[in-house]
Design an enzyme around this catalytic site. Structure first.
Site, mmCIF file in Angstrom:
data_model
loop_
_atom_site.group_PDB
_atom_site.id
_atom_site.type_symbol
_atom_site.label_atom_id
_atom_site.label_comp_id
_atom_site.label_asym_id
_atom_site.label_seq_id
_atom_site.Cartn_x
_atom_site.Cartn_y
_atom_site.Cartn_z
ATOM 1 N N ASP A 94 47.217 39.921 40.652
ATOM 2 C CA ASP A 94 46.353 39.209 39.899
ATOM 3 C C ASP A 94 45.468 38.910 41.563
ATOM 4 O OD1 ASP A 94 47.551 39.693 37.346
ATOM 5 O OD2 ASP A 94 47.167 37.427 36.756
ATOM 6 N N LYS A 155 40.116 40.385 34.445
ATOM 7 C CA LYS A 155 40.608 38.760 34.368
ATOM 8 C C LYS A 155 39.085 38.575 34.810
ATOM 9 C CE LYS A 155 43.765 35.413 35.885
ATOM 10 N NZ LYS A 155 44.997 35.501 36.855
ATOM 11 N N LYS A 180 42.040 40.129 31.227
ATOM 12 C CA LYS A 180 43.389 38.705 30.766
ATOM 13 C C LYS A 180 42.181 38.129 30.293
ATOM 14 C CE LYS A 180 46.562 36.325 33.618
ATOM 15 N NZ LYS A 180 46.992 36.540 34.671
#
Length: 219
Positions: A94, A155, A180
């Site tokens: 991430d 995300k 996400k």
């Protein structure tokens, strides 16, 4: 509340149970991994603990963070961090977008920064947009850069800005890549709301509690 069609196991697999605070210890990571294993979730943890986590919980999907939490590491440092995480046993990465360059209109630099991380390993890469700091136009620019860099997910948040995931932001980002939803998602109901908005994964420090809210969960 919107109903969710997923079984308990399917729902749990959407959750990245997370510990990323500055005071996180290896003992905290062990607790996280034990809870992840018990509840069927993934785990997201600091890069310094990835090797130990991979040894401790080899069956758990491990995500770690790159350029966290501000995204302003040098591009070469982000790429090296990605390589190290891969070698240590991470399954997913991430990476935080460089918000300063994004806000300055430097889309090519943002794209190159993300592409360097994507190209550094074969691992799936989620781009943390930090939506609370961006206008809708800037969110779209970040999403376009992530797509051009061949990232796998968008995300919403690091969890360290003033706000986290919102339904409108999830809906916007889902136009570009799988999403996400992370930041402020603290209950089963909130997670289901994000999934209904188009998220495919949920990042939360209360991941175990979220799973326990599923109608089929039994203590």
């Amino acid at each position: 509340m919107t109903d969710d069609h997923r079984s308990l196991a399917e729902f749990a697999a959407t959750i990245d149970h997370t510990v990323l605070g500055p005071e996180t210890t290896l003992a905290d990571v062990h607790v996280l991994l034990d809870e992840a294993a018990a509840h069927g979730t993934n785990a997201c943890l600091p890069p310094c603990y990835v090797a130990e986590a991979a040894e401790y919980a080899p069956e758990t999907t491990l995500a770690t963070v790159i350029g966290f939490p501000h995204g302003q590491h040098a591009t070469a440092a982000k790429a090296a961090e990605a390589e190290r995480a891969h070698a240590d046993g991470a399954d997913e990465l991430d990476v935080v977008v460089n918000v300063g360059r994004l806000q300055a209109g430097e889309q090519a630099a943002v794209q190159a920064d993300l592409a360097a991380v994507v190209d550094a390993t074969p691992l799936p890469v989620k781009v943390i947009v930090e939506t609370a700091l961006l206008s809708d136009d800037q969110k779209r620019t970040a999403a376009e850069a992530a797509v051009a860099a061949d990232a796998d997910y968008l995300k919403t948040s690091t969890g360290f800005a003033d706000a986290g995931a919102t339904v409108p932001d999830v809906e916007l980002l889902a136009e570009y890549l799988p999403v996400k939803a992370s930041g402020g998602v603290g209950s089963y109901e909130a997670a289901v709301e994000m999934l209904a908005a188009g998220a495919e994964r949920i990042g939360a420090s209360s991941g175990a509690e979220i799973v326990r809210g599923h109608p089929d969960f039994e203590e």
